[in-house]
Design a protein around this motif. Structure first.
Motif, mmCIF file in Angstrom:
data_model
loop_
_atom_site.group_PDB
_atom_site.id
_atom_site.type_symbol
_atom_site.label_atom_id
_atom_site.label_comp_id
_atom_site.label_asym_id
_atom_site.label_seq_id
_atom_site.Cartn_x
_atom_site.Cartn_y
_atom_site.Cartn_z
ATOM 1 N N GLN A 62 0.706 -5.505 -9.785
ATOM 2 C CA GLN A 62 1.778 -4.513 -9.880
ATOM 3 C C GLN A 62 2.519 -4.698 -11.198
ATOM 4 O O GLN A 62 3.110 -3.754 -11.708
ATOM 5 C CB GLN A 62 2.777 -4.737 -8.744
ATOM 6 C CG GLN A 62 2.278 -4.303 -7.391
ATOM 7 C CD GLN A 62 3.168 -3.253 -6.777
ATOM 8 O OE1 GLN A 62 4.348 -3.209 -7.052
ATOM 9 N NE2 GLN A 62 2.594 -2.394 -5.952
ATOM 10 N N GLU A 76 -2.605 -9.391 -6.430
ATOM 11 C CA GLU A 76 -1.203 -9.574 -6.810
ATOM 12 C C GLU A 76 -0.742 -11.035 -6.845
ATOM 13 O O GLU A 76 0.189 -11.412 -6.133
ATOM 14 C CB GLU A 76 -0.304 -8.763 -5.863
ATOM 15 C CG GLU A 76 -0.753 -7.327 -5.817
ATOM 16 C CD GLU A 76 0.378 -6.334 -5.653
ATOM 17 O OE1 GLU A 76 1.536 -6.752 -5.692
ATOM 18 O OE2 GLU A 76 0.056 -5.152 -5.509
ATOM 19 N N ALA A 95 -9.267 6.393 1.879
ATOM 20 C CA ALA A 95 -8.287 5.624 1.098
ATOM 21 C C ALA A 95 -8.872 5.166 -0.223
ATOM 22 O O ALA A 95 -8.134 4.746 -1.114
ATOM 23 C CB ALA A 95 -7.826 4.412 1.904
ATOM 24 N N TYR A 133 -9.971 5.327 6.656
ATOM 25 C CA TYR A 133 -9.176 4.939 7.825
ATOM 26 C C TYR A 133 -9.057 6.165 8.710
ATOM 27 O O TYR A 133 -8.446 7.147 8.294
ATOM 28 C CB TYR A 133 -7.772 4.510 7.417
ATOM 29 C CG TYR A 133 -7.698 3.214 6.661
ATOM 30 C CD1 TYR A 133 -7.687 1.999 7.339
ATOM 31 C CD2 TYR A 133 -7.611 3.200 5.276
ATOM 32 C CE1 TYR A 133 -7.592 0.808 6.647
ATOM 33 C CE2 TYR A 133 -7.516 2.013 4.585
ATOM 34 C CZ TYR A 133 -7.502 0.814 5.279
ATOM 35 O OH TYR A 133 -7.409 -0.361 4.586
ATOM 36 N N ASN A 148 2.273 1.805 -5.392
ATOM 37 C CA ASN A 148 2.159 1.364 -3.991
ATOM 38 C C ASN A 148 1.298 2.350 -3.218
ATOM 39 O O ASN A 148 1.481 3.556 -3.323
ATOM 40 C CB ASN A 148 3.538 1.318 -3.325
ATOM 41 C CG ASN A 148 4.317 0.094 -3.762
ATOM 42 O OD1 ASN A 148 3.732 -0.938 -4.070
ATOM 43 N ND2 ASN A 148 5.624 0.230 -3.798
ATOM 44 N N GLY A 149 0.358 1.807 -2.461
ATOM 45 C CA GLY A 149 -0.477 2.670 -1.625
ATOM 46 C C GLY A 149 -1.618 3.340 -2.364
ATOM 47 O O GLY A 149 -2.338 4.161 -1.788
ATOM 48 N N ALA A 150 -1.816 2.995 -3.645
ATOM 49 C CA ALA A 150 -2.879 3.651 -4.430
ATOM 50 C C ALA A 150 -4.272 3.242 -3.971
ATOM 51 O O ALA A 150 -5.237 3.971 -4.186
ATOM 52 C CB ALA A 150 -2.716 3.317 -5.910
ATOM 53 N N GLY A 151 -4.376 2.070 -3.345
ATOM 54 C CA GLY A 151 -5.683 1.631 -2.858
ATOM 55 C C GLY A 151 -6.172 0.345 -3.504
ATOM 56 O O GLY A 151 -7.348 -0.010 -3.372
ATOM 57 N N LYS A 152 -5.280 -0.385 -4.175
ATOM 58 C CA LYS A 152 -5.703 -1.590 -4.897
ATOM 59 C C LYS A 152 -6.196 -2.674 -3.936
ATOM 60 O O LYS A 152 -7.260 -3.254 -4.131
ATOM 61 C CB LYS A 152 -4.537 -2.134 -5.746
ATOM 62 C CG LYS A 152 -3.956 -1.094 -6.694
ATOM 63 C CD LYS A 152 -2.794 -1.623 -7.510
ATOM 64 C CE LYS A 152 -1.587 -2.074 -6.696
ATOM 65 N NZ LYS A 152 -0.936 -0.985 -5.943
ATOM 66 N N SER A 153 -5.403 -2.943 -2.892
ATOM 67 C CA SER A 153 -5.832 -3.965 -1.923
ATOM 68 C C SER A 153 -7.079 -3.501 -1.183
ATOM 69 O O SER A 153 -7.985 -4.301 -0.926
ATOM 70 C CB SER A 153 -4.722 -4.242 -0.902
ATOM 71 O OG SER A 153 -3.592 -4.753 -1.544
ATOM 72 N N THR A 154 -7.118 -2.216 -0.862
ATOM 73 C CA THR A 154 -8.303 -1.691 -0.176
ATOM 74 C C THR A 154 -9.540 -1.900 -1.040
ATOM 75 O O THR A 154 -10.620 -2.234 -0.529
ATOM 76 C CB THR A 154 -8.107 -0.202 0.153
ATOM 77 O OG1 THR A 154 -6.935 -0.059 0.962
ATOM 78 C CG2 THR A 154 -9.301 0.366 0.904
ATOM 79 N N ARG A 186 -7.766 -4.824 6.329
ATOM 80 C CA ARG A 186 -6.786 -4.744 7.406
ATOM 81 C C ARG A 186 -6.890 -3.351 8.035
ATOM 82 O O ARG A 186 -6.959 -2.355 7.338
ATOM 83 C CB ARG A 186 -5.409 -4.930 6.745
ATOM 84 C CG ARG A 186 -4.228 -4.983 7.621
ATOM 85 C CD ARG A 186 -3.023 -5.446 6.794
ATOM 86 N NE ARG A 186 -2.977 -4.872 5.444
ATOM 87 C CZ ARG A 186 -2.446 -3.687 5.146
ATOM 88 N NH1 ARG A 186 -1.888 -2.951 6.082
ATOM 89 N NH2 ARG A 186 -2.455 -3.234 3.919
ATOM 90 N N GLY A 187 -6.919 -3.295 9.344
ATOM 91 C CA GLY A 187 -6.959 -1.993 10.002
ATOM 92 C C GLY A 187 -8.370 -1.437 10.159
ATOM 93 O O GLY A 187 -8.555 -0.317 10.604
HETATM 94 N N1 LIG Z 1 -4.423 -0.390 8.197
HETATM 95 C C1 LIG Z 1 -4.405 0.841 7.683
HETATM 96 N N2 LIG Z 1 -4.502 1.928 8.470
HETATM 97 C C2 LIG Z 1 -4.515 3.171 7.952
HETATM 98 N N3 LIG Z 1 -4.418 3.442 6.650
HETATM 99 C C3 LIG Z 1 -4.309 2.407 5.806
HETATM 100 C C4 LIG Z 1 -4.298 1.054 6.272
HETATM 101 N N4 LIG Z 1 -4.181 0.227 5.197
HETATM 102 C C5 LIG Z 1 -4.118 1.037 4.117
HETATM 103 N N5 LIG Z 1 -4.216 2.336 4.475
HETATM 104 C C6 LIG Z 1 -4.240 3.502 3.580
HETATM 105 O O1 LIG Z 1 -4.848 3.145 2.382
HETATM 106 C C7 LIG Z 1 -4.000 3.442 1.282
HETATM 107 C C8 LIG Z 1 -4.167 2.327 0.263
HETATM 108 O O2 LIG Z 1 -3.525 1.144 0.749
HETATM 109 P P1 LIG Z 1 -3.592 -0.224 -0.063
HETATM 110 O O3 LIG Z 1 -2.916 -1.263 0.753
HETATM 111 O O4 LIG Z 1 -4.978 -0.472 -0.522
HETATM 112 O O5 LIG Z 1 -2.719 0.151 -1.347
HETATM 113 P P2 LIG Z 1 -2.226 -0.770 -2.532
HETATM 114 O O6 LIG Z 1 -2.514 -0.028 -3.786
HETATM 115 O O7 LIG Z 1 -2.781 -2.131 -2.412
HETATM 116 O O8 LIG Z 1 -0.675 -0.754 -2.273
HETATM 117 P P3 LIG Z 1 0.431 -1.927 -2.354
HETATM 118 O O9 LIG Z 1 0.627 -2.166 -3.799
HETATM 119 O O10 LIG Z 1 1.614 -1.256 -1.708
HETATM 120 O O11 LIG Z 1 -0.098 -3.101 -1.593
HETATM 121 C C9 LIG Z 1 -2.603 3.573 1.860
HETATM 122 O O12 LIG Z 1 -1.867 4.563 1.224
HETATM 123 C C10 LIG Z 1 -2.861 3.996 3.268
HETATM 124 O O13 LIG Z 1 -2.896 5.416 3.314
#
Ligand SMILES: Nc1ncnc2c1ncn2[C@@H]1O[C@H](COP(=O)(O)OP(=O)(O)OP(=O)(O)O)[C@@H](O)[C@H]1O
Length: 243
Positions: free
Chosen positions: A198, A166, A19, A14, A39-45, A55-56
């Motif tokens: 989670q 999730e 990420a 990003y 949270n924010g570890a990158g699972k959804s990414t 997204r994004g």
């Molecule tokens: N749209 C975006 N723009 C910029 N950075 C993003 C965006 N979406 C995610 N990120 C970055 O990617 C990282 C991973 O986000 P992601 O949503 O994959 O985490 P996650 O493990 O699924 O968290 P959660 O359990 O909170 O959903 C975030 O910490 C953020 O730094």
């Protein structure tokens, strides 16, 4: 053995921020692999990047193969057609259509290569609660029922691999167990399943293998039984304390 779903050097960036950086991850047909992390570890990414979308609009690179076929050059909708199905957080259910119409709105196309598109009866066998509520509108369903319907709609499309983001979020504990038991059944039916959760305590009861992600990288992985004793899992997610 060829894994059903495999990725190499999967990365998502990003702006200037990386990420996700996953050198290799594979899921076999019939296997249920859990992905956990803070949270924010990158699972959804991770699950979104396998579909070539997030997204994004991050810059996504790396290889994704499904049943040995390279998908990386394909747009997301083509990957879905090939049988890589994502059930995102939030489900994708039509609120103003009945449960049955939600199910009939997808699927029905001819699928080759021994892919199985679940018929309505198969779905009602798997989700008796949806059968009972077949005439109810999407908007009238509980969170758990919506989650089931989201999964059921993906099954109508003849998945080879399912990515679940999730599925237990916001559900009562009893429903979490029901949803995850159904997910396990789908893997037992031969699908490759990657489950982002989670709720590590519930996930570890059903997955074959668990992958722990921190800051976009895999920091630990292994069979569920072994991962239960990994201090990074036990202390941070299962509430165990080192003695
Ligand atoms: N749209 C975006 N723009 C910029 N950075 C993003 C965006 N979406 C995610 N990120 C970055 O990617 C990282 C991973 O986000 P992601 O949503 O994959 O985490 P996650 O493990 O699924 O968290 P959660 O359990 O909170 O959903 C975030 O910490 C953020 O730094």
């Amino acid at each position: 053995m060829i894994p059903m779903l495999e990725t190499r050097d999967l990365a998502a960036v990003y702006g200037g921020n990386r990420a996700l950086a996953i050198p290799h991850l594979a899921v076999a047909a019939g296997e249920l692999v859990g992905v956990v992390g803070a949270n924010g570890a990158g699972k959804s990414t991770l699950v979104n990047s396998l579909l070539g979308w997030s997204r994004g609009r991050p810059r996504i690179s790396g290889e994704v193969t499904l049943a040995g076929e390279a998908l990386s050059h394909l747009p997301s909708f083509e990957r879905v057609r090939k049988g890589l199905l994502l059930i995102p957080e939030g489900k994708l259910v039509f609120a103003t259509m009945s449960v049955e119409d939600n199910l009939l709105a997808v699927g029905g196309q001819l699928l080759g290569d021994r892919r199985r598109a679940y018929a309505l009866d198969d779905i009602y066998d798997l989700f008796p609660g949806l059968k009972e509520r077949r005439g109810h509108l999407g908007a009238q369903l509980s969170g758990g029922e919506r989650q089931m319907l989201g999964i059921a709609r993906a099954l109508r499309l003849g998945p080879r691999a399912l990515l679940l983001d999730e599925p237990s979020i916001g559900l009562a504990p009893r429903l979490v167990a029901t949803v995850l038991a159904t997910v396990k059944q789908l893997a037992a039916d031969g699908l490759a399943v990657l489950l982002v959760e989670q709720n590590v305590r519930a996930a570890i009861e059903v997955v074959d293998r668990l992958v722990l992600i921190e800051r976009g990288s895999i920091v630990a992985q292994g069979p569920a039984g072994a991962m239960r004793d990994d201090p990074r899992i036990a202390e941070a997610y299962l509430g165990a304390h080192a003695t």
